[in-house]
Design an enzyme around this catalytic site. Structure first.
Site, PDB file in Angstrom:
ATOM      1  N   HIS A 273     -16.968  50.747 -11.321  1.00 40.42           N
ATOM      2  CA  HIS A 273     -16.839  50.945  -9.877  1.00 40.42           C
ATOM      3  C   HIS A 273     -15.705  51.910  -9.555  1.00 40.42           C
ATOM      4  O   HIS A 273     -14.879  52.231 -10.408  1.00 40.42           O
ATOM      5  CB  HIS A 273     -16.550  49.612  -9.163  1.00 40.42           C
TER       6      HIS A 273
ATOM      7  N   ASP B  28     -12.795  52.042  -6.323  1.00 33.56           N
ATOM      8  CA  ASP B  28     -12.281  50.979  -5.450  1.00 33.56           C
ATOM      9  C   ASP B  28     -12.715  51.123  -3.980  1.00 33.56           C
ATOM     10  O   ASP B  28     -12.676  52.218  -3.426  1.00 33.56           O
ATOM     11  CB  ASP B  28     -10.745  50.935  -5.536  1.00 33.56           C
TER      12      ASP B  28
ATOM     13  N   HIS C   8     -13.975  53.080 -12.955  1.00 30.74           N
ATOM     14  CA  HIS C   8     -13.274  52.331 -13.997  1.00 30.74           C
ATOM     15  C   HIS C   8     -13.941  50.978 -14.214  1.00 30.74           C
ATOM     16  O   HIS C   8     -14.737  50.509 -13.371  1.00 30.74           O
ATOM     17  CB  HIS C   8     -11.789  52.179 -13.671  1.00 30.74           C
TER      18      HIS C   8
ATOM     19  N   ARG D  69      -1.460  45.729  -8.200  1.00 21.53           N
ATOM     20  CA  ARG D  69      -2.086  47.012  -7.812  1.00 21.53           C
ATOM     21  C   ARG D  69      -1.672  47.411  -6.401  1.00 21.53           C
ATOM     22  O   ARG D  69      -1.705  46.581  -5.485  1.00 21.53           O
ATOM     23  CB  ARG D  69      -3.616  46.905  -7.878  1.00 21.53           C
TER      24      ARG D  69
HETATM   25  C1  SIN Z   1      -9.414  47.119 -10.844  1.00 23.60           C
HETATM   26  O1  SIN Z   1      -8.565  47.579 -10.106  1.00 23.60           O
HETATM   27  O2  SIN Z   1     -10.602  47.272 -10.644  1.00 23.60           O
HETATM   28  C2  SIN Z   1      -8.977  46.333 -12.065  1.00 23.60           C
HETATM   29  C3  SIN Z   1      -8.613  47.231 -13.187  1.00 23.60           C
HETATM   30  C4  SIN Z   1      -8.021  46.446 -14.330  1.00 23.60           C
HETATM   31  O3  SIN Z   1      -7.710  45.266 -14.163  1.00 23.60           O
HETATM   32  O4  SIN Z   1      -7.834  47.028 -15.393  1.00 23.60           O
END
Ligand code: SIN
Length: 289
Positions: free
Chosen positions: A106, A108, A265, A280
């Site tokens: 996906h 974000d 990612h 994050r």
């Molecule tokens: C995400 O922000 O989608 C998670 C990425 C991760 O935990 O590596």
């Protein structure tokens, strides 16, 4: 990616992680970074689409203030933030949790009218083995298609939605198996839907990339789900071909900054019984064109 070696940077060292996407940057303290150094980091971010740092020590405030160098910060519309810090999203999987967050390819919050520009993820507690993150370059995914197919896609728009929230029972089930929780407020709201171009143009580099993802894209605009699914499936496969990817192994103090406008990612869920705890910060972007 531009063919830019280390020699193009005076203040930082940049080492590509794969020929497709991603570079590790060294010689930087993100908590204390002057304008000239930030300008080189920003250039490397645009060149490599995701950049990685080791051995960082980010306080909550320095994480946020580094994020603000890219733009305004997002308050995640679905998940419960860190108490007292709405712009910090804990990405957590406790040792006894079954599922993680982001365990599907996906970009974000693409269901928003203005999806994220970028995300800055800081590792605080990592499993001894596993928990890597994969990244895929969506410019290469677009460039790898025939010109006829590119032309066809250029005229299409796709609807993105936070559809997992539309089923209350499913949402509650998610909360039982994941440590990062959907907020009660988000679960009570109707699903958000926004159409975006299937091929978007990067507002800073002018380059084109595929912009559909398995997590949030539900159908093409003015088409049904059944009509859209076969072509979307093809695009999801194309978007995540192994030769367009890199894989990052986290250590305590690692930071990744990815450009949601041109990468997808995928967070691997392969560390059952171990804890993974990250913070994050997400930077607001503009309306895709
Ligand atoms: C995400 O922000 O989608 C998670 C990425 C991760 O935990 O590596």
């Amino acid at each position: 990616m531009n063919d830019m070696g280390d020699s193009c940077y005076q203040l930082i060292k940049v080492r590509p992680l794969s020929s497709a996407v991603g570079a590790e940057i060294s010689g930087v303290d993100l908590a204390d970074c002057d304008d000239a150094t930030f300008s080189e980091i920003h250039r490397a971010f645009l060149d490599h689409h995701v950049v990685f740092f080791r051995d960082q020590a980010l306080s909550l405030e320095s994480h946020k203030s580094f994020g603000r160098r890219f733009g305004t910060l997002n308050v995640h519309p679905q998940y419960v933030p860190l108490e007292g810090h709405p712009e910090i999203l804990p990405i957590v999987k406790e040792a006894d949790a079954e599922h993680n967050i982001g365990g599907v390819w996906h970009s974000d919050i693409t269901f928003l009218e203005r999806p994220a520009l970028g995300s800055i993820l800081y590792a605080i507690d990592v499993p001894a083995v596993g928990g890597d993150t994969l990244f895929a370059n969506q410019e290469l995914a677009f460039e790898g298609l025939s010109s006829g197919f590119q032309q066809l896609l250029n005229g299409l728009r796709a609807v993105h939605s936070d559809h997992t929230l539309s089923d209350r029972v499913e949402a509650e089930k998610r909360n039982m198996t994941r440590s990062t929780k959907l907020s009660e407020e988000a679960m009570c709201k109707p699903a958000v839907e926004n159409p975006h171009p299937v091929v978007r143009t990067h507002p800073e580099t002018g380059r084109k990339s595929l912009f559909v993802n398995r997590a949030f894209t539900v159908r093409f605009e003015n088409m049904t789900v059944a009509e859209s699914d076969p072509l979307l499936e093809f695009l999801y496969e194309q978007a995540t071909r192994p030769e367009f990817t890199c894989r990052f192994h986290w250590e305590k103090g690692s930071v990744a900054i990815w450009d949601n406008r041109c990468v997808q990612h995928y967070a691997l869920n392969d560390y059952h019984g171990q804890r993974r705890y990250m913070h994050r910060v997400t930077v607001n972007g503009d309306r895709p064109i």
